[in-house]
Design a protein around this motif. Sequence first.
Motif, PDB file in Angstrom:
ATOM      1  N   ARG A 157       1.494   6.872  -6.807  1.00 58.67           N
ATOM      2  CA  ARG A 157       0.395   7.774  -7.172  1.00 58.67           C
ATOM      3  C   ARG A 157       0.787   9.226  -6.913  1.00 58.67           C
ATOM      4  O   ARG A 157       0.490  10.117  -7.718  1.00 58.67           O
ATOM      5  CB  ARG A 157      -0.856   7.409  -6.377  1.00 58.67           C
ATOM      6  CG  ARG A 157      -1.557   6.148  -6.869  1.00 58.67           C
ATOM      7  CD  ARG A 157      -2.942   6.030  -6.267  1.00 58.67           C
ATOM      8  NE  ARG A 157      -2.896   5.882  -4.818  1.00 58.67           N
ATOM      9  CZ  ARG A 157      -2.861   4.715  -4.195  1.00 58.67           C
ATOM     10  NH1 ARG A 157      -2.853   3.590  -4.899  1.00 58.67           N
ATOM     11  NH2 ARG A 157      -2.830   4.643  -2.879  1.00 58.67           N
ATOM     12  N   ASP A 180       0.829  -1.211   0.000  1.00 56.54           N
ATOM     13  CA  ASP A 180       0.000   0.000   0.000  1.00 56.54           C
ATOM     14  C   ASP A 180       0.862   1.259   0.000  1.00 56.54           C
ATOM     15  O   ASP A 180       0.546   2.247  -0.683  1.00 56.54           O
ATOM     16  CB  ASP A 180      -0.925   0.012   1.221  1.00 56.54           C
ATOM     17  CG  ASP A 180      -2.041  -1.014   1.124  1.00 56.54           C
ATOM     18  OD1 ASP A 180      -2.289  -1.498   0.006  1.00 56.54           O
ATOM     19  OD2 ASP A 180      -2.655  -1.335   2.154  1.00 56.54           O
ATOM     20  N   THR A 181       1.963   1.237   0.749  1.00 58.99           N
ATOM     21  CA  THR A 181       2.861   2.396   0.811  1.00 58.99           C
ATOM     22  C   THR A 181       3.495   2.672  -0.548  1.00 58.99           C
ATOM     23  O   THR A 181       3.582   3.827  -0.986  1.00 58.99           O
ATOM     24  CB  THR A 181       3.957   2.163   1.866  1.00 58.99           C
ATOM     25  OG1 THR A 181       3.350   1.961   3.147  1.00 58.99           O
ATOM     26  CG2 THR A 181       4.911   3.349   1.929  1.00 58.99           C
ATOM     27  N   ARG A 215       2.344   1.806  -3.527  1.00 58.49           N
ATOM     28  CA  ARG A 215       1.323   2.293  -4.466  1.00 58.49           C
ATOM     29  C   ARG A 215       0.997   3.757  -4.209  1.00 58.49           C
ATOM     30  O   ARG A 215       0.846   4.544  -5.156  1.00 58.49           O
ATOM     31  CB  ARG A 215       0.073   1.426  -4.357  1.00 58.49           C
ATOM     32  CG  ARG A 215       0.230   0.048  -4.987  1.00 58.49           C
ATOM     33  CD  ARG A 215      -0.941  -0.850  -4.694  1.00 58.49           C
ATOM     34  NE  ARG A 215      -0.855  -2.102  -5.462  1.00 58.49           N
ATOM     35  CZ  ARG A 215      -1.621  -3.163  -5.243  1.00 58.49           C
ATOM     36  NH1 ARG A 215      -2.534  -3.129  -4.263  1.00 58.49           N
ATOM     37  NH2 ARG A 215      -1.489  -4.256  -5.971  1.00 58.49           N
ATOM     38  N   ALA A 216       0.898   4.127  -2.934  1.00 58.73           N
ATOM     39  CA  ALA A 216       0.614   5.525  -2.601  1.00 58.73           C
ATOM     40  C   ALA A 216       1.746   6.436  -3.057  1.00 58.73           C
ATOM     41  O   ALA A 216       1.511   7.544  -3.565  1.00 58.73           O
ATOM     42  CB  ALA A 216       0.394   5.664  -1.095  1.00 58.73           C
TER      43      ALA A 216
END
Length: 451
Positions: free
Chosen positions: A216, A209-210, A212-213
């Motif tokens: 983005r 998740d980190t 991907r963030a």
Amino acid sequence: MKVLGPVQLEVDGVPVRLTPLTVRLLVRLVAAGGDAVPVRQLRRDVWGLADEPRHLDQRNRNEVQKRVLELRRALAPGQDGAGTNILRTEQQVTVQGPETAYRLVLRPEELDSARFTAIVSDALLAPPATAAHRLAEALSLVRGRPLAEVSGEGFAAPFVRRLTALQETARRELVRVQTDLGRPELALPVAELIAYDHPDDAEAARVLDTLRAELRARHGAELLRHRVPLPGQRADVVLLRGDLFDQADCNLVVGFSDTFDTETEEDLVISRESVQSQLVDRLFDGRRRLLDDKLRAGLRKTKAVGTESARSKPLGRRVRYPVGTTVVLPVDGRRVFAIAYSQLGNDLVARSSDRDLRLSLENLWASVAVHGLFKPVAVPLIGSGLARVTDLDRGQLVALIVDSFIDACRRYPALTPELRLVIRPQELARTDLTPVEQRFQDLVLGHGAAD
């Protein structure tokens, strides 16, 4: 020899086919990790035979010897005796007397699992850049579960467990070092594999998740980025949501009419909301006459195509220049390319067409190739404003601009490192970017140009 996945035996780069029993024998010897394996153990593990009295098991021992001979010939074809150096026969002393045993002796470079172990061990002690290279090299050797043919059997369990754990260590360490090196895009695929293999691992999910963030956030206002897929080209095409005049590191492209009008008073000739009006305010501090002087200087060598009378065109400029005329305006160490892509009628309505825009873009890129200083070039969605190209929607306009740029890259290899097409946020919802993606897909696949 490859055991990090389905077993593959190659001799001098040539694949060697073995019978299934001989493959099991080879795998059993590899799993021993260089230790000698007694014949009785081989019979149990490879053939699944229970121990028999020594005077009754001669036939079974003959079967083992038969497979050993086949394996030796495969390991050293045409070399009498060479196979015995790789697959050695030894005698072990047991309480029941001497017993024959076999040992597989391979150099580290001859076994992929040994190379994998050595590379990972070295990488774990290396600085980040070296570690990233070495770990990626090691993981490229993995084709599947180690000793895939026998991974569920007891004799293979320690070998498989050790290599699986080392592979997991290598993957997690690669994610860490790539992240430390500021390369989340390279860490992401590995992190995705870890999370897929360990769906209940909260830490793996958090790392994914980190990453991907972070990616983005890195894209920011970028909507699309593609490398121009032409030989020798390193130019990127970027679609960006934002403001043209915020692109401080770029040359800018601003569309004009064929009269190069800049008058915005009372919105009669040029709208105050137009890109031309913003050009006056943002780059010329509201000094319209300074912009006019630069335009006149740039147009001195361009032959006019006509002059309107004061009666027929009482407002605005009356000298007309060919559609496609490009004027280069030096501003603070960069260039503004003013292109005439529309005709301003005497009714003060600007009109343009697909053909006019294509011609204007061709002339623009020719001018950029000469005067662009090899800087990025930022272009608004030309043709979508008041001088509307009515036969194309916004998505098609984007595709036309990109298509003309790609064609120009063929003619001018050092055109610009980046075309940055800037779309205003209020235009985005009405802009279908599918034609642009399709264009790049066609180019990558070697198809013809998109319509």
